[in-house]
Scaffold this active site. Structure first.
Site, short mmCIF file in Angstrom:
data_model
loop_
_atom_site.label_atom_id
_atom_site.label_comp_id
_atom_site.label_asym_id
_atom_site.label_seq_id
_atom_site.Cartn_x
_atom_site.Cartn_y
_atom_site.Cartn_z
N GLU A 43 0.95 -1.27 0.04
CA GLU A 43 -0.21 -0.05 -0.24
C GLU A 43 0.87 1.29 0.08
O GLU A 43 0.58 2.28 -0.65
CB GLU A 43 -0.80 0.07 1.37
CG GLU A 43 -1.78 1.12 1.30
CD GLU A 43 -3.26 0.87 1.61
OE1 GLU A 43 -4.04 1.94 1.34
OE2 GLU A 43 -3.63 -0.02 1.97
N GLY A 62 -6.63 4.86 -0.76
CA GLY A 62 -6.85 3.42 -1.00
C GLY A 62 -8.43 2.90 -0.65
O GLY A 62 -8.76 3.61 0.30
N HIS A 69 -0.17 -14.33 -0.57
CA HIS A 69 1.31 -14.64 0.10
C HIS A 69 1.65 -15.91 -0.56
O HIS A 69 1.24 -16.72 -0.35
CB HIS A 69 1.21 -14.40 1.50
CG HIS A 69 0.85 -13.24 1.99
ND1 HIS A 69 1.30 -11.98 2.01
CD2 HIS A 69 -0.63 -12.76 2.60
CE1 HIS A 69 0.51 -11.38 2.42
NE2 HIS A 69 -0.52 -11.80 2.99
N ARG A 71 5.25 -17.07 -0.57
CA ARG A 71 6.46 -17.69 -0.31
C ARG A 71 6.78 -17.19 1.14
O ARG A 71 7.02 -15.86 1.17
CB ARG A 71 7.65 -17.67 -1.23
CG ARG A 71 8.88 -18.03 -0.79
CD ARG A 71 10.12 -17.78 -1.96
NE ARG A 71 9.83 -18.22 -3.10
CZ ARG A 71 9.92 -19.55 -3.39
NH1 ARG A 71 10.41 -20.60 -2.56
NH2 ARG A 71 9.74 -20.09 -4.64
N HIS A 86 -3.84 0.39 -14.30
CA HIS A 86 -4.97 1.50 -14.99
C HIS A 86 -4.73 2.81 -13.99
O HIS A 86 -4.58 2.68 -12.89
CB HIS A 86 -6.38 0.87 -14.56
CG HIS A 86 -7.41 2.14 -14.79
ND1 HIS A 86 -7.94 2.52 -16.13
CD2 HIS A 86 -8.32 2.61 -13.94
CE1 HIS A 86 -8.78 3.30 -15.84
NE2 HIS A 86 -9.09 3.56 -14.48
N GLY A 88 -6.78 6.24 -14.30
CA GLY A 88 -7.74 7.09 -14.80
C GLY A 88 -8.00 8.40 -13.92
O GLY A 88 -7.33 8.74 -13.18
#
Length: 121
Positions: A43, A62, A69, A71, A86, A88
Site C-alpha cells: 500500500e 486506497g 502470500h 513464499r 490502470h 484514470g
C-alpha cells in the site's frame, strides 16, 4: 514507513521500488515475514506511486487491496515494485510484486485507489 524500515530506492518511467527488512519489526510469531507487513509495503508503494500520477490539487486514497502470500521469507530484505494497471481520472489500479533477495516472488498485491480533490480530503 520508518517503523517498518521501508525505504524508497528507485523510480522509473512506469514503476516505483522500495525495500523492507525482514526482521523482528516485520516478523509474525512464527518467524516469517508478516502478511500485514507485506500489505503495508504494497500500500505504501502503490499509494506513493499513485500520488505521483495526479495533479497538484489532487490526492489518492486506497479503497481496496488484496494480497496473495506465495513464499515465506525469514530474513534479509524484500523488494517491492509497483506498476500501474490502470491510471484514470477517478480511479487507479496498481500491481505490487514483492520479491525476496533471490528474486523469488513472495507476495503479489493489487491496490485500487480513488483519485480525490485535496479540498475533499
Amino acid at each position: 514507513m520508518e517503523p517498518l524500515g521501508i525505504v524508497m530506492t528507485e523510480i522509473g518511467p512506469d514503476y516505483l521500488r522500495a525495500t523492507m527488512p525482514v526482521d523482528a519489526r516485520t516478523h509474525q510469531p512464527y518467524g516469517l515475514l508478516h502478511g500485514g507487513a507485506s500489505v503495508a509495503l504494497a500500500e505504501t508503494l502503490g499509494s506513493s506511486a499513485g500520488g505521483l500520477c495526479v495533479g497538484p490539487d489532487q490526492g489518492v486514497v486506497g479503497i481496496e487491496i488484496n494480497a496473495n502470500h506465495l513464499r515465506g521469507v525469514r530474513s534479509g530484505t524484500v523488494t517491492g515494485t509497483a506498476r500501474p494497471l490502470h491510471v484514470g481520472r477517478s480511479t487507479q489500479v496498481w500491481e505490487i510484486r514483492i520479491e525476496d533477495e533471490r528474486g523469488r516472488l513472495a507476495c503479489i498485491s493489487r491496490l485500487t485507489l480513488a483519485v480525490i480533490d485535496r479540498a475533499d480530503a
